[in-house]
Design a protein around this motif. Structure first.
Motif, PDB file in Angstrom:
ATOM      1  N   PHE A  93       0.866  -1.186   0.000  1.00 33.84           N
ATOM      2  CA  PHE A  93       0.000   0.000   0.000  1.00 33.84           C
ATOM      3  C   PHE A  93       0.895   1.226   0.000  1.00 33.84           C
ATOM      4  O   PHE A  93       2.107   1.114   0.227  1.00 33.84           O
ATOM      5  N   GLY A  95       3.055   4.154   0.878  1.00 32.51           N
ATOM      6  CA  GLY A  95       3.785   4.526   2.092  1.00 32.51           C
ATOM      7  C   GLY A  95       4.146   3.342   2.965  1.00 32.51           C
ATOM      8  O   GLY A  95       4.460   3.506   4.137  1.00 32.51           O
ATOM      9  N   ARG A  96       4.089   2.146   2.426  1.00 29.78           N
ATOM     10  CA  ARG A  96       4.362   0.951   3.218  1.00 29.78           C
ATOM     11  C   ARG A  96       5.792   0.919   3.768  1.00 29.78           C
ATOM     12  O   ARG A  96       6.021   0.567   4.918  1.00 29.78           O
ATOM     13  N   LEU A  98       7.839   3.423   4.426  1.00 37.66           N
ATOM     14  CA  LEU A  98       7.969   4.373   5.526  1.00 37.66           C
ATOM     15  C   LEU A  98       7.306   3.812   6.779  1.00 37.66           C
ATOM     16  O   LEU A  98       7.845   3.870   7.885  1.00 37.66           O
ATOM     17  N   PHE A  99       6.120   3.220   6.576  1.00 40.94           N
ATOM     18  CA  PHE A  99       5.361   2.679   7.700  1.00 40.94           C
ATOM     19  C   PHE A  99       6.133   1.568   8.414  1.00 40.94           C
ATOM     20  O   PHE A  99       6.278   1.588   9.638  1.00 40.94           O
TER      21      PHE A  99
END
Lengths: 288, 311
Positions: A93, A95-96, A98-99
């Motif tokens: 998904f 921004g994965r 960064l997450f």
């Protein structure tokens, strides 16, 4: 030759365990020392336990620490579970990267940096929006949730990767709505992981000194902050008494939890065997 | 099927799809926003302040953004704090010392922890559970109190000195508390379980019969160890070493309680710079420099973890 090697391994194990446990055992023994000077034995007594129980600061600090630990553990478990679900089940998904970086970074971030950066955030926020107006319970809890949820997410992730996804798919194929799948299949499987995460978050919070001493304000002493301020100046027999109570409580808790988990595992194995036996019976009956 | 029911059918499908995707957004969104505000933003605030000038004011640092006289927005970035760290020998020595202490402690943890993990893997299932519990138990008890326990052992009037004097081995107490030795001891003691658990997890998955085969084929124990066991347990060694090395480098409590005034560790300098000297820009610069030292091991650890969760 082989015998020799395992003797070496075994003696290293004994040495290592002695190294881990002797200091704690001595800490407990000296808590029953009557003498004011910790390492000099002056006879058996409960004197320092009495001193401890009569100290209102200790009770206040304990109460604050427990309040923070409970609120922290609850929120960290909820958010850590969501994060773990997202990382294992949602595929790619936006921004994965960064997450997943943000969720695992607190695990290895030095405490002094986490503490400093959060304090600077709280100070900046209070300048611009007037919140938090004072530091204490709220700021410590927020700081603890931020690093505890990372640990919960790791536990949930490993639980989810070990779980059979086909169970959820089967439920979906049989017409269960996504929410129903979540409440009837996913959550019951996740429950032991969430419980373990809650307990871990609770102890991490009770144990934290460095981050809490950065983000706390005047008058809000957690138990580790209080202990630290006393032992910095040297040995204190009343702290030995406090340490004994904490160590014994934790040990009983961990052993109990371990025993319950071990029994559940045994029960599960037995159920599986029974199911296999039933299936065997069924198969032989149908062929007969 | 009539056209109307077809349309309503696709509408329902569309709606349920939207509901599901908004449910997913919520699941990701809540922890995402939390971490963004309380993890990422604070980091950039530290970065910003590390480039500011120290002032005697509240807050005690200059703003990066200033309005020049002609009304243009100026950005003032100062590398003074980093230059100060670089020029002051004390800071450089402290950084080198922190890395050295962390590295040697990691090595000692590995030397003690490796055979322990190996012995646990080789023991019977019931014994294994009990031994694992014994390794995990200190991890759940208070870190601070375990460090405190060593203060009682190492003090001039402490248990070890008393015992040695009573045995007649020494007649003057040996100074152990508030020395570099005590810092090493404290770090090894506190982080040993962090070394043992990843090693155990790694060895548990290995096929132990492999090196028995090597032994059967006539390999010497040392050869078997170097060519079979050691390479196979490398992932566990790296993971355990990083879990000890990274936090040990930034350690504050152990050098403060066991090392006393003369121990130079970067975590302690950062803490004192901020809380005693109130020099926020320098404290922030120390934090950023510490992160630079640790960024390579931290990324290595993340890499291993993500590879582990894939397999």
């Amino acid at each position: 030759m082989k015998k020799q090697r395992s003797t070496f391994m075994f003696s290293m194990l004994c040495f290592g365990l002695a190294f881990l446990y002797i200091p704690m055992v001595l800490l407990i023994v000296y808590s029953f020392n009557h003498s004011k000077i910790v390492p000099i034995w002056g006879g058996f007594s409960f004197r320092w336990y009495k001193v401890l129980f009569e100290s209102p600061e200790v009770w206040q600090a304990l109460l604050l620490s427990l309040k923070i630990a409970v609120v922290n553990a609850t929120f960290a478990t909820l958010m850590g579970t969501l994060a773990g679900l997202a990382l294992v089940r949602f595929g790619r998904f936006r921004g994965r990267t960064l997450f997943s970086g943000m969720i695992s970074a607190p695990l290895v971030m030095p405490e002094v940096i986490t503490g400093l950066s959060l304090l600077l955030l709280f100070i900046t926020l209070s300048q611009f929006i007037g919140w938090p107006s004072e530091r204490g319970f709220t700021t410590i809890t927020i700081a603890h949730i931020t690093f505890s949820m990372a640990y919960v997410a790791v536990i949930i992730q490993s639980r989810l990767t070990g779980m059979d996804e086909s169970l959820e798919e089967a439920a979906q194929d049989l017409g269960a709505k996504p929410l129903r799948v979540l409440t009837d299949i996913t959550l019951p499987i996740l429950a032991p992981g969430m419980l373990a995460g809650w307990l871990l978050a609770f102890t991490l919070s009770l144990d934290d000194l460095v981050i809490a001493s950065f983000v706390t304000g005047p008058g809000s002493n957690t138990l580790p902050i209080l202990i630290y301020s006393r032992i910095r100046l040297g040995l204190r027999p009343d702290i030995n008494a406090l340490a004994t109570i904490i160590i014994v409580t934790v040990a009983i808790g961990v052993i109990l939890a371990g025993y319950i988990m071990w029994r559940q595992e045994k029960q599960r194995q037995r159920d599986q065997q029974m199911a296999a036996a039933d299936k065997l019976d069924f198969d032989t009956e149908t062929t007969a | 099927m009539s056209e109307a029911s077809q349309i309503s059918n696709s509408l329902v499908k569309n709606l349920s799809y939207k509901l599901q995707s908004s449910w997913k957004t919520l699941v990701v969104g809540i922890p995402y926003i939390w971490l963004f505000i309380f993890f990422l933003v604070p980091f950039f605030i530290v970065l910003k302040i590390s480039f500011a000038e120290s002032l005697i004011a509240s807050p005690p640092f200059s703003s990066l953004f200033q309005w020049a006289e002609d009304g243009a927005l100026q950005i003032r970035v100062l590398f003074d704090n980093f230059a100060y760290l670089w020029e002051d020998e004390l800071y450089i020595t402290t950084y080198i010392n922190s890395v050295k202490v962390a590295f040697i402690s990691t090595l000692i943890c590995l030397i003690i922890g490796y055979p322990m993990a190996y012995a646990i893997v080789r023991s019977s299932p019931t014994k294994k559970n009990i031994l694992l519990m014994l390794i995990i138990l200190p991890f759940w008890t208070s870190f601070l109190l375990r460090v405190y326990a060593w203060m009682g052992l190492l003090a001039d009037q402490g248990t070890i000195n008393n015992l040695l004097i009573w045995l007649g081995i020494i007649d003057q107490p040996i100074r152990m508390l508030y020395t570099q030795f005590a810092v090493y001891l404290g770090i090894v003691y506190s982080y040993l379980p962090f070394m043992i658990l990843p090693l155990y997890a790694n060895m548990e998955k290995l096929d132990i019969t492999l090196h028995e085969a090597a032994a059967d084929l006539g390999a010497k124990p040392i050869t078997t160890f170097l060519t079979v066991t050691l390479p196979m347990t490398m992932p566990g060694i790296i993971a355990g070493s990083l879990l000890v090395f990274i936090p040990a480098t930034g350690e504050y409590v152990i050098p403060d309680l066991l090392g006393g005034g003369n121990s130079l560790m970067i975590g302690k300098v950062l803490y004192n710079e901020f809380n005693n000297n109130h020099d926020w820009p320098v404290a922030s610069a120390v934090a950023i420099a510490l992160l630079i030292v640790l960024v390579a091991p931290m990324m290595l650890y993340q890499h291993i973890q993500s590879k582990e969760s894939e397999s």
